[in-house]
Design a protein around this motif. Structure first.
Motif, short mmCIF file in Angstrom:
data_model
loop_
_atom_site.label_atom_id
_atom_site.label_comp_id
_atom_site.label_asym_id
_atom_site.label_seq_id
_atom_site.Cartn_x
_atom_site.Cartn_y
_atom_site.Cartn_z
N HIS A 198 -0.93 -10.87 16.34
CA HIS A 198 -0.29 -9.71 15.73
C HIS A 198 1.06 -10.04 15.09
O HIS A 198 1.76 -9.15 14.63
CB HIS A 198 -0.09 -8.61 16.77
N ILE A 199 1.41 -11.32 15.07
CA ILE A 199 2.72 -11.74 14.58
C ILE A 199 2.55 -12.57 13.31
O ILE A 199 1.82 -13.56 13.29
CB ILE A 199 3.46 -12.58 15.64
N ILE A 200 3.22 -12.13 12.24
CA ILE A 200 3.19 -12.84 10.96
C ILE A 200 4.58 -13.40 10.71
O ILE A 200 5.52 -12.65 10.43
CB ILE A 200 2.78 -11.90 9.81
N GLU A 201 4.74 -14.71 10.83
CA GLU A 201 6.03 -15.36 10.61
C GLU A 201 6.03 -16.02 9.23
O GLU A 201 5.10 -16.74 8.88
CB GLU A 201 6.29 -16.41 11.68
N VAL A 208 3.16 -11.27 2.18
CA VAL A 208 2.13 -10.72 3.06
C VAL A 208 1.36 -9.70 2.24
O VAL A 208 1.95 -8.72 1.76
CB VAL A 208 2.75 -10.05 4.31
N GLU A 209 0.09 -9.92 2.05
CA GLU A 209 -0.74 -9.00 1.27
C GLU A 209 -1.26 -7.90 2.18
O GLU A 209 -2.04 -8.15 3.09
CB GLU A 209 -1.87 -9.77 0.59
N ILE A 210 -0.82 -6.69 1.90
CA ILE A 210 -1.16 -5.54 2.74
C ILE A 210 -2.47 -4.91 2.29
O ILE A 210 -3.34 -4.57 3.09
CB ILE A 210 -0.03 -4.49 2.69
N PHE A 214 -0.62 -4.30 -3.05
CA PHE A 214 0.39 -3.85 -2.10
C PHE A 214 0.83 -5.10 -1.32
O PHE A 214 0.09 -5.63 -0.50
CB PHE A 214 -0.21 -2.80 -1.17
N VAL A 215 2.04 -5.57 -1.63
CA VAL A 215 2.52 -6.85 -1.10
C VAL A 215 3.93 -6.70 -0.54
O VAL A 215 4.76 -5.97 -1.10
CB VAL A 215 2.53 -7.92 -2.22
N LEU A 240 10.97 -7.47 -0.04
CA LEU A 240 10.67 -6.63 -1.19
C LEU A 240 9.27 -6.08 -1.00
O LEU A 240 8.29 -6.82 -0.98
CB LEU A 240 10.77 -7.44 -2.49
N ILE A 241 9.18 -4.76 -0.82
CA ILE A 241 7.88 -4.09 -0.67
C ILE A 241 7.44 -3.63 -2.05
O ILE A 241 8.15 -2.87 -2.71
CB ILE A 241 7.99 -2.88 0.28
N GLN A 242 6.29 -4.10 -2.49
CA GLN A 242 5.81 -3.82 -3.84
C GLN A 242 4.43 -3.17 -3.80
O GLN A 242 3.49 -3.71 -3.23
CB GLN A 242 5.75 -5.11 -4.66
N THR A 243 4.34 -1.98 -4.38
CA THR A 243 3.06 -1.28 -4.55
C THR A 243 2.86 -1.06 -6.05
O THR A 243 3.78 -1.30 -6.84
CB THR A 243 3.07 0.06 -3.81
N PRO A 244 1.70 -0.58 -6.47
CA PRO A 244 1.52 -0.30 -7.90
C PRO A 244 2.51 0.70 -8.46
O PRO A 244 2.82 0.68 -9.65
CB PRO A 244 0.09 0.23 -7.96
N GLU A 245 3.03 1.58 -7.60
CA GLU A 245 3.91 2.65 -8.08
C GLU A 245 5.39 2.44 -7.76
O GLU A 245 6.25 3.11 -8.34
CB GLU A 245 3.49 3.99 -7.45
N MET A 246 5.71 1.52 -6.85
CA MET A 246 7.07 1.52 -6.33
C MET A 246 7.48 0.14 -5.81
O MET A 246 6.65 -0.63 -5.35
CB MET A 246 7.15 2.53 -5.17
N LYS A 247 8.79 -0.15 -5.91
CA LYS A 247 9.37 -1.36 -5.32
C LYS A 247 10.57 -0.97 -4.46
O LYS A 247 11.45 -0.25 -4.91
CB LYS A 247 9.78 -2.34 -6.42
N ILE A 248 10.55 -1.44 -3.21
CA ILE A 248 11.60 -1.13 -2.24
C ILE A 248 12.17 -2.44 -1.72
O ILE A 248 11.44 -3.30 -1.22
CB ILE A 248 11.04 -0.31 -1.06
#
Length: 365
Positions: A198-201, A208-210, A214-215, A240-248
């Motif tokens: 459950h740990i992604i280092e 990390v591809e969600i 959605f990355v 950096l959270i990246q979706t087709p609509e938004m970057k956070i």
């Protein structure tokens, strides 16, 4: 002299015993350490910043800063009054709504494209492994692990106590599907009972591809890490959270440098930048942003909206507790981004940049 040496020995023994407690975590070893040693950012037994700079600025000293903190008085470092807040019921929020809920200091709950994400949860009410250490301001610690819904991704910026809180992490264990953290931080999670699957280092410049398009990208910051006496054994991160609509963008902790412009060029414009603003000082400017640097970082990132964090819960700097908010508010007037300053627990709708928030800190003693 004999009495003095005996006291020193006793204190040393007490310290050695005390730091064996689980809240101090575990150093990476075995296969995890072997992976760390392959990182281009790891050298001579520790992780390094992209450009190495002294933690303490020129003209200051570590002993001098310790003396000031222990023996000097600085006004208004914490509020006398209880902070206002809104305790939003996170379980009742529609999962298809894109929103953020700031919970004081750097803890942020996000809902993005149907995924629940929790960043740097600190619900214990303290920012220290010591029982008499730094305590949360009155009214700032309204959320607990019990209030959290099931979390798809728990994101950790680094392993300092005010970002990786042992008590919260243990209490969240059965609610967290996946942990995303820097290299080495997973050793703490395994030691505290999390399954390694459950740990992604990650290292810097990975992802990390969600889901489809959605990355979560892992990016650098200029900071440090460590629990106990060892420093730099685990990696500090921004995301950096990246979706087709938004970057956070989530800055984590770290002083100002060229990475903000590089990230802005790589991903910009960025819809929402959650940037560290608080617990700063000219003496440790290399590892924590000053407010004017927060403003410049937002411009460098090509950010449309900025949520300042790392303030209004703990006293870790010498400045008045309201100063980070007051200065960034003044500095943001007329800038290319919109400053968003929700009170603790107040939802920020990420698809509605017309929202506005009151200067809730005004009038609090």
């Amino acid at each position: 002299m004999l009495i003095f040496l005996t006291l020193i020995l006793v204190l040393a023994l007490i310290t050695v015993v005390y730091i064996q407690q689980p809240q101090f975590g575990k150093h990476p070893e075995g296969a995890r350490l072997a992976l760390i040693e392959k990182s281009p950012h790891y050298k001579d037994g520790r992780f390094r910043n992209l450009v190495e700079k002294p933690t303490i600025s020129e003209g200051y000293s570590m002993m001098g800063e310790i003396y000031k903190i222990l023996f000097k008085t600085y006004p208004s470092r914490q509020p006398v009054d209880s902070l206002p807040s809104v305790k939003t019921d996170l379980r009742q929020l529609p999962l298809d709504s894109n929103l953020a809920v700031w919970m004081g200091h750097s803890t942020i709950y996000l809902q993005v494209n149907g995924k629940r994400i929790l960043v740097d949860p600190v619900f214990s009410g303290k920012a220290s492994p010591l029982p008499w250490g730094v305590k949360a301001f009155k009214g700032s610690n309204i959320y607990s692990a019990a209030d959290m819904p099931e979390i798809d991704y728990l994101i950790i910026s680094h392993d300092h106590y005010d970002h990786l809180d042992y008590e919260s992490i243990v209490q969240l264990k059965d609610k967290v599907k996946q942990v995303i953290c820097g290299l080495g931080v997973g050793a703490h999670f395994e030691y505290w009972g999390y399954d390694s699957s459950h740990i992604i280092e990650k290292d810097w410049y990975q992802k990390v591809e969600i889901d489809t398009n959605f990355v979560i990208h892992t990016e650098p910051t200029h900071h440090d890490s460590g629990r106990g006496f060892a420093r730099g054994r685990t990696l500090w991160m921004s995301y950096l959270i990246q979706t087709p609509e938004m970057k956070i963008y989530i800055s984590g902790d770290g002083g100002y440098d060229t990475r903000f412009a590089e990230i802005g060029k790589k991903y910009g414009p960025i819809d929402w930048a959650i940037i560290e603003d608080g617990q700063y000082d000219k003496a440790w400017q290399s590892v924590h942003n000053l407010p004017e640097e927060v403003s410049q970082a937002a411009i460098d990132l090509q950010a449309r909206n900025v949520i300042p964090v790392h303030h209004s819960k703990f006293t870790l700097g010498k400045h008045p507790w309201t100063e980070p908010l007051e200065r960034i508010t003044a500095l943001s007037e007329g800038k290319s981004y919109k400053l968003q300053t929700p009170m603790i627990g107040q939802p920020v709708i990420l698809t509605d940049s017309t929202q506005s928030f009151q200067q809730w800190w005004k009038g609090i003693n």
